[in-house]
Design an enzyme around this catalytic site. Structure first.
Site, short mmCIF file in Angstrom:
data_model
loop_
_atom_site.label_atom_id
_atom_site.label_comp_id
_atom_site.label_asym_id
_atom_site.label_seq_id
_atom_site.Cartn_x
_atom_site.Cartn_y
_atom_site.Cartn_z
CB VAL A 107 39.52 46.81 37.09
CG1 VAL A 107 38.11 46.04 37.95
CG2 VAL A 107 40.33 47.62 38.18
CB CYS A 108 36.76 43.53 35.29
SG CYS A 108 35.19 42.39 35.08
CB THR A 109 36.43 41.68 30.79
OG1 THR A 109 35.59 42.97 30.96
CG2 THR A 109 36.06 40.64 31.37
#
Length: 233
Positions: A107-109
């Site tokens: 998720v995300c970075t």
């Protein structure tokens, strides 16, 4: 993988590190804990407490050395990925686990860490909108979507996408009915007060301020990724 015919628990490993964004981790965690027949591991290089980017403290329960082979590897993001992009032991653990896992996810970075470990080569993936260009630098086909599923790679966008991501994992592993049951249990019925949750819909002045505020940090991260790329060439 689906729940049909599976007798052994599914092992899910969540990577933790200083400076992790807590909702990247706790959003999916809330969904994962409602899965049937799983073993869930909070992984770090030691069992020392970990402080999130906003000050919450978490405690890993399994070290890298003690971790079993995982069925699903999950990497959240956060400012703390900067240090981990150049942490050889961390990346080697990701690579080793990811090469044998049934699912490799983020998720995300967190996807930047997967890419740095060589686990997204030849795959489509997503990340936080501010870092899509950095994902491309690492040789990944970056896609601006909430959730991207490419074979056994499942990646989610920024921060709040973690709940959507968790539900997508639920559907993948156990079917849509269970995913819908979990969504109802946690009353996930988003009705945001403003239409500014995407760079495509945010007012121009809001977008400009967010970009300006993050410029120096993003440039520092870009330089780190450039070093990572140079080290592999």
């Amino acid at each position: 993988m689906s729940s049909t015919g599976i007798n052994n628990p599914i092992s899910i490993g969540i990577m933790l590190f200083p400076g992790v964004t807590q909702l990247d981790f706790t959003g999916p965690y809330e969904v994962f804990t409602r899965f049937p027949n799983i073993n869930l591991y909070l992984l770090s290089d030691s069992l020392e407490s970990i402080r999130s980017d906003r000050g919450l403290t978490f405690f890993p329960d399994t070290t890298f050395a003690e971790a079993p082979n995982l069925d699903l590897l999950f990497v959240p993001g956060g400012p703390g990925i900067n240090a981990k992009l150049e942490d050889k032991n961390f990346l080697e653990f990701l690579k080793t686990q990811g090469e044998q896992a049934s699912y490799v996810t983020s998720v995300c970075t967190g996807s930047l860490l997967l890419a740095a470990a060589g686990l997204l080569k030849g795959y489509r993936a997503t990340t936080h909108w501010l870092s899509l260009n950095l994902l491309e630098m690492l040789g990944v086909e970056a896609v601006k979507q909430r959730i991207v599923i490419d074979r056994n790679r499942i990646t989610g966008g920024g921060v709040t996408a973690g709940i959507d991501f968790g539900l997508a994992i639920a559907a993948e592993l156990f079917g849509e009915t269970l995913a819908q049951e979990i969504q109802l249990q946690i009353e996930y019925d988003p009705q945001p007060p403003f239409n500014s949750g995407s760079p495509d819909t945010a007012p121009a002045d809001v977008l400009e301020r967010v970009q300006a505020a993050s410029h120096n940090f993003q440039e520092s991260r870009r330089q780190i990724i450039q070093r990572v790329i140079s080290g592999k060439s």
